[in-house]
Design a protein around this motif. Structure first.
Motif, mmCIF file in Angstrom:
data_model
loop_
_atom_site.group_PDB
_atom_site.id
_atom_site.type_symbol
_atom_site.label_atom_id
_atom_site.label_comp_id
_atom_site.label_asym_id
_atom_site.label_seq_id
_atom_site.Cartn_x
_atom_site.Cartn_y
_atom_site.Cartn_z
ATOM 1 N N GLU A 64 15.993 7.694 -22.647
ATOM 2 C CA GLU A 64 16.283 8.793 -23.566
ATOM 3 C C GLU A 64 16.153 10.160 -22.909
ATOM 4 N N PHE A 65 15.347 10.257 -21.853
ATOM 5 C CA PHE A 65 15.222 11.507 -21.106
ATOM 6 C C PHE A 65 16.051 11.492 -19.818
ATOM 7 N N GLU A 66 16.744 10.398 -19.564
ATOM 8 C CA GLU A 66 17.533 10.217 -18.333
ATOM 9 C C GLU A 66 16.698 10.547 -17.100
ATOM 10 N N LEU A 67 15.554 9.876 -16.993
ATOM 11 C CA LEU A 67 14.651 10.076 -15.867
ATOM 12 C C LEU A 67 14.302 8.736 -15.235
ATOM 13 N N GLY A 68 14.104 8.765 -13.924
ATOM 14 C CA GLY A 68 13.634 7.605 -13.198
ATOM 15 C C GLY A 68 12.450 7.983 -12.315
ATOM 16 N N ILE A 69 11.481 7.097 -12.229
ATOM 17 C CA ILE A 69 10.266 7.335 -11.449
ATOM 18 C C ILE A 69 10.068 6.176 -10.479
ATOM 19 N N THR A 70 9.800 6.488 -9.227
ATOM 20 C CA THR A 70 9.442 5.490 -8.217
ATOM 21 C C THR A 70 8.046 5.785 -7.703
ATOM 22 N N ILE A 71 7.185 4.781 -7.718
ATOM 23 C CA ILE A 71 5.846 4.914 -7.145
ATOM 24 C C ILE A 71 5.610 3.712 -6.236
ATOM 25 N N LEU A 72 5.463 3.968 -4.943
ATOM 26 C CA LEU A 72 5.204 2.928 -3.956
ATOM 27 C C LEU A 72 3.852 3.202 -3.318
ATOM 28 N N THR A 73 2.994 2.202 -3.263
ATOM 29 C CA THR A 73 1.678 2.385 -2.636
ATOM 30 C C THR A 73 1.440 1.294 -1.609
ATOM 31 N N GLY A 74 0.763 1.673 -0.542
ATOM 32 C CA GLY A 74 0.309 0.736 0.471
ATOM 33 C C GLY A 74 -1.170 0.962 0.710
ATOM 34 N N GLY A 75 -1.972 -0.094 0.579
ATOM 35 C CA GLY A 75 -3.415 0.065 0.732
ATOM 36 C C GLY A 75 -4.142 -0.481 -0.470
ATOM 37 N N ASP A 76 -5.074 0.300 -1.008
ATOM 38 C CA ASP A 76 -5.867 -0.113 -2.156
ATOM 39 C C ASP A 76 -4.979 -0.237 -3.389
ATOM 40 N N GLY A 77 -4.945 -1.414 -3.983
ATOM 41 C CA GLY A 77 -4.101 -1.652 -5.146
ATOM 42 C C GLY A 77 -4.481 -0.850 -6.357
ATOM 43 N N ASP A 78 -5.703 -0.315 -6.387
ATOM 44 C CA ASP A 78 -6.142 0.474 -7.544
ATOM 45 C C ASP A 78 -5.486 1.845 -7.603
ATOM 46 N N LEU A 79 -4.791 2.247 -6.551
ATOM 47 C CA LEU A 79 -4.219 3.593 -6.525
ATOM 48 C C LEU A 79 -3.035 3.729 -7.481
ATOM 49 N N LEU A 80 -2.271 2.676 -7.675
ATOM 50 C CA LEU A 80 -1.042 2.814 -8.444
ATOM 51 C C LEU A 80 -1.295 3.216 -9.897
ATOM 52 N N ASP A 81 -2.294 2.654 -10.533
ATOM 53 C CA ASP A 81 -2.500 2.893 -11.974
ATOM 54 C C ASP A 81 -2.732 4.363 -12.311
ATOM 55 N N PRO A 82 -3.641 5.072 -11.631
ATOM 56 C CA PRO A 82 -3.790 6.495 -11.960
ATOM 57 C C PRO A 82 -2.561 7.318 -11.613
ATOM 58 N N LEU A 83 -1.855 6.961 -10.542
ATOM 59 C CA LEU A 83 -0.631 7.684 -10.205
ATOM 60 C C LEU A 83 0.406 7.525 -11.310
ATOM 61 N N ARG A 84 0.562 6.320 -11.807
ATOM 62 C CA ARG A 84 1.519 6.064 -12.893
ATOM 63 C C ARG A 84 1.162 6.857 -14.139
ATOM 64 N N GLU A 85 -0.101 6.885 -14.486
ATOM 65 C CA GLU A 85 -0.542 7.615 -15.682
ATOM 66 C C GLU A 85 -0.295 9.113 -15.533
ATOM 67 N N ILE A 86 -0.703 9.669 -14.411
ATOM 68 C CA ILE A 86 -0.576 11.113 -14.194
ATOM 69 C C ILE A 86 0.888 11.541 -14.198
#
Length: 581
Positions: free
Chosen positions: A383-405
């Motif tokens: 609905e906002f015509e937006l796409g987000i890519t988040i790729l992480t290498g290392g500690d798997g816990d990093l992705l969740d806060p990045l996605r939220e922020i």
């Protein structure tokens, strides 16, 4: 005649009441996609806040070995990107010196999206059908099996949308490979000569087609086909075989030629990239070198964030035009959460917690992936015509806060941009001089674009409708809903909207005494209501867009009248006076 007229009046009454007595609003998309090409102070501020918040996260010592690549794109271009290089790297095999948009990651299960796109392409070409069973395209499944998976009832569509009911894995996820002492879990010691000799069972030697088929023919189903969603990697490995059998190409070659090369993903491949561009997390980079063999269709791709932005632009502009068999971003089944659904093969999250001060939901169409050392996700917000890519290498816990922020701040800012652009483009007073007709439009974050004043041939429509049908005027509204269609579709002229009749019940009007009646959450969509002389009663079209993006006229289809927009400022002033009173 009187009886006929009475029946007609009753039918009209019931039709309207069925619409307006719903306590729910017409939810998103309640606006056309925003235009990001003109710059946005709302987004600029959001990106500054996102960068500050992410810096605080990555400054934590636990993430010293972690890198990330993040990109936000509209349907036309990348709007923002951010990259971080691990400060603690393997001195013997450090990988990319500095992470950027061309740095490569293993994207794991995001690969499934490409596999499904290949299937959709072949369906559109007439070379297969989503509703044919898998054994039609993989003949080995017609032979003898010691298991009892019902291949003749499992369609390509059910495989692609996690509704096949078949097991998750066949060569991974077995504790016999990971536990030195099974008794820790209360498991007995065992020897299993019948197990495969590849992947995690065989020092990560690539598995073959024959090994996979031999193993899965021994399996039993978790559920009957199409009964309940359950995540399966095997499903996509089978779809990879289908693509190979139908096209006569290796699965990897088909994806490369028909998708990666066509879309322009020049740095995405099933072939391992060089270490010069590789994100190699310290101590857990070993999986970078693993060849997934026949399991490539479920998780074998290497990709960069810039390439995935290119792909998301393709998705945003093609999702409803790949094949008439489906809208690619729609859900197809429930997941375990009230707010979560499976798509084809998406994981879809719908929440009303993003837009503060409003209960309008936001839909995130996602696909995540995980392999040793890597966690990744792509997100589409149609609905906002937006796409987000988040790729992480290392500690798997990093992705969740990045996605939220990133996701929350981005959508909140985009919604502010929507409000400004809609106010500039649509809101105001539209009227005509030869009859006493006018239409006033306003926008709020909670209600969207709505009709706040409406005279038709001298009749106050916002008073007569609730009065005629004994509805409380103060809770009766006419919300406008974009159709994203035009009267002249070829020349994109005459932007079509529909009026949605909404009646929000107040607590005193509830028919039961509990504070939040259960059935208040039950809502269905009925936008096309009645006609007048063959024309839709609730349709209007915006016409004559000026150079500054403002519409100059609006046409009420069934009322056969075109209204002209007042000069900017007059209507806004009048509305402010009304609100003060």
């Amino acid at each position: 005649m009187r009886q006929s007229a009475g029946v007609c009046t009753l039918w009209v009454l019931l039709t309207l009441v069925s619409i307006v007595t719903a306590t729910c609003r017409y939810h998103s998309p309640a606006f056309p996609p925003p235009d990001y090409s003109k710059g946005s102070p709302e987004l600029d501020e959001a990106f500054r806040k996102i960068e500050t918040a992410i810096s605080e996260i990555t400054s934590q010592a636990k993430f010293n070995k972690s890198s990330y690549s993040i990109e936000v794109t509209s349907s036309k271009s990348t709007l923002w990107s951010s990259f971080h290089t691990a400060t603690d790297k393997d001195s013997e095999r450090p990988g990319a010196a500095e992470v950027n948009g061309s740095s490569a990651y293993r994207i794991a299960s995001i690969t499934k999206v490409f596999t499904v796109l290949g299937i959709l392409q072949q369906h559109a070409a007439g070379n297969l059908s989503l509703d044919h069973s898998i054994d039609r395209y993989v003949s080995e499944l017609n032979g003898h099996q010691s298991g009892d998976l019902p291949w003749k009832d499992i369609t390509l569509r059910s495989l692609a949308s996690q509704l096949s009911g078949i097991p998750r894995d066949w060569a991974q996820g077995d504790l016999v490979n990971d536990l030195e002492d099974p008794s820790i879990f209360g498991l007995p010691p065992i020897t299993a000569p019948h197990l495969p000799k590849c992947d995690s069972y065989g020092k990560y030697v690539p598995c073959t087609k024959d090994e996979m088929l031999e193993t899965i023919r021994t399996k039993a189903p978790l559920f009957a086909p199409n009964y309940k969603s359950t995540y399966s990697n095997i499903a996509f490995e089978l779809l990879g075989l289908v693509l190979s059998n139908v096209t006569g190409l290796r699965y990897e070659d088909y994806i490369q030629q028909s998708i990666l090369d066509t879309v322009g993903m020049n740095h995405t491949s099933f072939d391992k990239p060089s270490d010069e561009v590789a994100v190699l997390p310290k101590n857990i980079s070993w999986y970078w070198d693993i060849d997934e063999g026949v399991q490539n269709p479920t998780g074998g791709l290497y990709a960069t964030s810039s390439d995935l932005s290119t792909f998301l632009r393709y998705v945003l502009t093609h999702f409803n035009g790949i094949t008439p068999a489906l809208d690619w971003l729609n859900p197809v089944s429930f997941a375990t959460s009230v707010y979560s659904h499976y798509g084809t093969p998406w994981e879809i999250f719908r929440t009303d917690k993003v837009l503060s001060g409003s209960d309008r939901p936001v839909t995130f169409v996602t696909k995540g992936g995980g392999l040793p050392g890597y966690r990744t996700i792509i997100i589409v917000v149609p609905e906002f015509e937006l796409g987000i890519t988040i790729l992480t290498g290392g500690d798997g816990d990093l992705l969740d806060p990045l996605r939220e922020i990133v996701s929350v701040s981005l959508i909140q800012a985009a919604d502010k941009l929507v409000k400004r652009q809609i106010e500039e483009t649509y809101t105001g007073l539209y009227e005509t001089s030869h009859i006493n007709s006018s239409l006033g439009l306003s926008y709020t974050e909670d209600q969207g674009l709505e009709i706040t004043t409406w005279l038709s041939n001298g009749t106050d429509m916002l008073s007569v409708i609730p009065m005629q049908f004994q509805l409380p005027r103060e809770s009766f509204r006419l919300q406008l809903v974009p159709t994203l269609l035009y009267r002249d579709q070829k020349h994109l002229y005459g932007e079509l909207w529909r009026m949605a009749l909404i009646w929000d019940n107040s607590p005193s009007e509830k028919l039961v005494t509990q504070e939040e009646p259960v059935w208040d959450d039950f809502c269905t969509t009925d936008v096309d209501t009645m006609m007048y002389a063959g024309k839709p009663l609730n349709e209007l079209a915006f016409l004559d867009k000026s150079g500054d993006g403002r519409y100059k006229t609006v046409d009420l289809t069934a009322f056969r009248v075109t209204l002209t927009r007042e000069a900017e400022g007059q209507f806004q002033h009048d509305m402010l006076v009304t609100q003060e009173l």
